[in-house]
Each structure stands twice: as structure tokens, then as C-alpha cells.
Design an enzyme around this catalytic site. Structure first.
Site, PDB file in Angstrom:
ATOM      1  N   LYS A  88      82.610  72.439  35.438  1.00  9.03           N
ATOM      2  CA  LYS A  88      83.231  71.733  36.553  1.00  9.03           C
ATOM      3  C   LYS A  88      84.270  72.622  37.231  1.00  9.03           C
ATOM      4  O   LYS A  88      85.035  73.325  36.568  1.00  9.03           O
ATOM      5  CB  LYS A  88      83.876  70.445  36.041  1.00  9.03           C
ATOM      6  CG  LYS A  88      84.425  69.519  37.113  1.00  9.03           C
ATOM      7  CD  LYS A  88      84.915  68.230  36.458  1.00  9.03           C
ATOM      8  CE  LYS A  88      85.520  67.266  37.458  1.00  9.03           C
ATOM      9  NZ  LYS A  88      85.988  66.017  36.798  1.00  9.03           N
ATOM     10  N   SER A 163      84.542  62.173  39.258  1.00  7.24           N
ATOM     11  CA  SER A 163      84.672  63.449  39.932  1.00  7.24           C
ATOM     12  C   SER A 163      83.777  64.545  39.354  1.00  7.24           C
ATOM     13  O   SER A 163      83.762  65.660  39.873  1.00  7.24           O
ATOM     14  CB  SER A 163      86.137  63.909  39.880  1.00  7.24           C
ATOM     15  OG  SER A 163      86.556  64.089  38.522  1.00  7.24           O
ATOM     16  N   SER A 187      85.489  59.875  35.310  1.00 11.01           N
ATOM     17  CA  SER A 187      84.888  61.035  35.954  1.00 11.01           C
ATOM     18  C   SER A 187      83.715  61.673  35.241  1.00 11.01           C
ATOM     19  O   SER A 187      82.990  62.467  35.836  1.00 11.01           O
ATOM     20  CB  SER A 187      85.957  62.105  36.212  1.00 11.01           C
ATOM     21  OG  SER A 187      86.859  61.655  37.197  1.00 11.01           O
TER      22      SER A 187
END
Length: 479
Positions: A88, A163, A187
Site C-alpha cells: 500500500k 483505503s 481500510s
């Protein structure tokens, strides 16, 4: 290479991470062939999905050749040896651009790996690139001003949530077998739910957050995203471990999560509580239908399933207070850049600047009271199950849903409350696909357990996947 690129991609990228790893160890597939197969998938799918925003082809090829040499020498191999993984884009990677999804860091290249990345490398993973995220992961949809929006593999017109939406879309589409994500509110779990894969929120401290700000904070954790529960367990084993220099670091209570998950073959006698709405915000009827059918199947398979009256809604305001304070702490060194941040991130930070000590104390009191309710629940039940997300995937341009079941939401964060209330309690939460809606979209089931229950949670998730498989996104959609 003994087969064409298209066949290689089709044959290999549809396998789970454990299967891919075992083929490498058995010398039936080389790490280079495995990398080539996933690079072909990325070339075909990423232009549509925009899940991977920085691709490290040459660095990955070098690492794959080294991994292949190690296999041929017969040396000790890490548990992820030769597997391509994406990280990420809020997690630091040495020598690889890390933008945090922010124009302020569009060309930022860290000098050091985050500890979780270093652990994945030591386990033999091939770092293939970085996955998309909203600016500093502040948001439950994956879009930013640097790279734009990530799209859902099941329907590119829809959002993968956030996210960790880039990581979830990359795994669900077959571009990589595993991806790293972070989870503070939802997330890892809601992107997994929207994309039809497994996403695990881990016990705080199991995976050190170094060098993240707020090292004593239990809110944001790292977690694996994978297509199968066994694959998530494999990646988890590579990520966990005591770090004496990280203040809240804890050691796992198991030797191998993968072994425990593989050994969880019987759910008879498990005590499961089902609650359709722990947050008092409602749930879309179609989502509830799929989740209810899944828990009925668990009951038919021998689990004791009770639908109970349980609400954690009083924690919503407390979480928002703690979240606002957390935003200020995370961005403290950048407060002088507040006017240059995106509207969403800046708004969150400004909200936090209004929080006082009395607000924080009140929030902690509510949290403590809610903890007593959860302690009682887990005295009676092994797991709490809820819908992972109260809505189906929404249009990518929308950003967030404004209503649930026709009822207007009061703010843009309300819809993720079923996930963030798990964060508030520092519990383990896993999203596993429970089935498809009538519109052909995946629906996630959230399995919640006490701290350190990751292998047991994943074991139940594995059973759900075995009895309620959802398949892959249609090829015509993924193209």
C-alpha cells in the site's frame, strides 16, 4: 518458459498464494515464470483498474532471478519465497516511490523499508509495486489527486472502497496473489468485501508499525489481503512477531496460523452470534439477505448460531473523537502544510484540532463501557458475525454512500461504523465473501473475534469460502 504468456498467466494467476508457493518450492514453476505471469496480468488489467500505481519491474525481475537461484541451490526458503506482493502506497519502501497518495509527496522515495516490508522481504516475497490509496489513507474510497481513482474488478464503474482499495483490486483481479494493507477504520475489511476477497484486521501490536507516527497507538494495523483464508494466514505468518523496540509489540500465540487454519475442518459446536446492524445505521436489504443466508448455512453445518440483540452504537461518537485526535497526531509534522492538503484530509485534521481533553476523556469512558459489553458477549460466544459493509459497491465517482436502505446518513464516515467499532475495541475482524448479490456483486461477511483469535477467525472464513464460493470477476468485466 515452456508455455505461452497467455496460458502461463491463466494457469498461474488463478492459483492461490499457498499453491503458487508450493509450486515454486517443488521446482515446478520458477519465481521468474511466476513474476512474468503476474506482469502479464498487470499489463492487461491495470490500465482499466488503476490498482497498482508504481510498478517495479526491473527490481522485481532481479529479485525473482535471485529467488530462482536460491531454489536451485536447495537452500532455506522463506515462507513467501518467490511470491509477488504489492505494498500500500502509505507504507515506506526503500528505493521505491511512496507518495502517501498526496501531491506533497508525489516524488518521494524513502531510504528505508517499513518493518512490515522488511519482514515480507525476509520471508522471500518479491515486492512488485505500490497500490493506490486515498491521501494518507484518509477515506473509504480509493482516489487521490496524484493517481486518480481505482476501480472495482467486478464492475469498473464501481468503487473498490478504501483505503486499501488498490491492494484489494490487485488481488481480486489476479494481478498479485497477496497484498499488504492497513486498517484504522475499515481500510482492509471493506475493500475486501467490495472486491470479493479475504481481508484481515489484526490484533494491535502483532505487526509493528515502525516507522508510522504514534507508535503507542492501537488503531492503525497492518493486515493481509488474499483470495483465500489460507493465503491470508500464510502472509500473516510472515508479518507477525515480537519487536522489543516497538512499544506495543506483542508476540503471536500460535506457531503457524496456516497450520491452524488448515486444521480447522469442523465448525460443529462453534458458538456464533449474528447481528445484522451493530452500529444503528441500518443495512441494505440485499446485503442482509446474503449475510443471513451465509449464517444459516453455518448453522446447517453444525455451528450454534443465535441472532441476538446487541448494539455498539454508543461507540460511534467516541470513535469519531478519537479518530479526529489521531488525524492531528498523524499529520502533526505537516500541520504547516494544512492548506496544501486535499479537502478531505485537511477537513479531518481541522476537526481534530477542535478536540479537547474533556472530549478525549469522555470518549475513553464510553470505550471502556463498551468493552465490558464485548467481554460479556465473548464469554458466551466464540465469534460475532455481521455484514462487513452495510451497502453494495457504489459508483466510483460517488466517493461514499449518502443513504442506507433509503435512510439519509449524517456524515460520510457513518457507513463504515460496523467496521470501525471493531477497531475501537482492538478486536480481530475479517471480511470473507459470503455470496453474490442479485446484481452479481460480492457481499462480505465480517467475522469478529477477541484479540489473538486470527487463526480461529481465518479457520471459520475458510469454511465459509469452501461452502459458499463466489468465483472470479467475469473476464469481460475485468477486461
Amino acid at each position: 518458459m515452456t508455455m505461452g504468456v497467455a496460458q502461463l498467466e491463466s494457469d498461474l494467476t488463478r492459483l492461490g498464494a499457498v499453491e503458487q508457493r508450493d509450486l515454486v518450492r517443488a521446482r515446478k514453476v520458477s519465481p521468474v515464470e511466476l513474476l512474468d505471469a503476474h506482469l502479464a496480468a498487470i499489463a492487461r488489467l491495470n490500465p482499466v483498474l488503476n490498482a497498482i500505481v508504481t510498478l517495479c519491474t526491473e527490481e522485481a525481475r532481479k529479485a525473482a532471478r535471485q529467488a530462482e537461484d536460491a531454489v536451485m541451490r536447495g537452500g532455506d526458503l522463506g515462507i513467501l519465497h518467490g511470491l509477488p506482493v504489492v505494498i500500500k502506497d502509505i507504507t515506506e519502501t526503500a528505493g521505491i516511490r511512496t507518495t502517501y497518495g498526496s501531491p506533497l509527496y508525489a516524488d518521494h522515495v524513502p531510504d528505508h523499508d517499513a518493518e512490515v516490508v522488511a519482514r515480507l522481504k525476509r520471508a522471500g516475497a518479491i515486492i512488485l509495486g505500490k497500490s493506490n490509496t486515498p491521501e494518507f489513507a484518509a477515506g473509504a474510497s480509493t482516489v487521490n489527486a496524484v493517481f486518480g481513482a481505482t476501480r472495482n474488478p467486478w464492475n469498473p464503474a464501481l468503487s473498490p472502497a478504501g483505503s486499501s482499495g488498490g491492494s484489494a483490486a490487485a488481488v481480486a483481479s489476479g494481478m498479485v496473489p497477496l497484498a499488504q494493507g492497513t486498517d484504522f477504520g475499515c481500510s482492509v475489511r471493506i475493500p475486501a468485501a467490495f472486491c470479493g476477497i479475504v481481508g484481515l484486521r489484526t490484533t494491535p501490536g502483532l505487526i509493528p508499525n515502525d516507522p508510522m507516527a504514534l507508535p503507542w497507538d492501537p488503531g492503525q494495523v497492518h493486515g493481509p489481503l488474499a483470495r483465500k483464508a489460507e493465503d491470508a494466514a500464510l502472509m500473516l505468518d510472515a508479518m507477525v512477531g515480537l519487536d522489543p523496540l516497538w512499544p506495543i509489540s506483542v508476540a503471536p500465540t500460535w506457531r503457524s496460523a496456516l497450520d491452524e487454519v488448515r486444521g480447522a475442518n469442523d465448525i460443529a459446536g462453534l458458538r456464533i452470534a449474528y447481528v445484522s446492524d451493530i452500529a444503528g445505521i441500518g443495512v441494505d436489504p440485499e446485503v442482509e439477505r446474503v449475510c443471513r443466508a451465509a449464517v444459516h448455512r453455518l448453522a446447517a453445518d453444525g455451528a450454534r448460531v443465535d441472532e441476538i440483540a446487541f448494539s455498539a452504537a454508543e461507540g460511534r461518537e467516541a470513535y469519531m473523537t478519537l479518530r479526529a485526535d489521531w488525524m492531528v497526531g498523524q499529520q502533526f509534522e505537516r500541520l504547516h502544510l494544512l492548506d496544501k492538503m486535499g479537502k478531505n484530509l485537511a477537513g479531518n485534521v481541522r476537526d481534530g484540532l477542535e478536540v479537547g481533553s474533556r472530549d478525549m476523556a469522555a470518549a475513553q469512558q464510553v470505550r471502556a463501557g463498551l468493552l465490558r459489553k464485548f467481554r460479556q458477549l465473548f464469554g458466551d460466544y466464540d465469534f460475532l458475525i455481521t455484514p462487513a459493509a452495510p451497502v453494495e459497491p457504489f459508483p466510483v465517482e460517488q466517493g461514499f454512500p449518502d443513504s442506507i436502505g433509503g435512510v439519509k446518513l449524517s456524515n460520510y464516515v457513518d457507513w463504515i461504523a460496523p467496521a470501525y467499532l471493531v477497531t475501537l475495541m482492538s478486536l480481530v475482524g475479517c471480511s470473507v465473501p459470503a455470496g453474490l448479490s442479485r446484481s452479481g456483486l460480492p457481499v462480505g461477511l465480517q467475522i469478529i473475534g477477541p484479540r489473538f483469535s486470527e487463526p480461529r477467525v481465518l479457520g471459520l472464513a475458510r469454511h465459509v469460502q469452501q461452502v459458499l464460493p463466489i468465483g472470479w470477476p467475469r473476464e469481460d468485466v475485468r477486461r
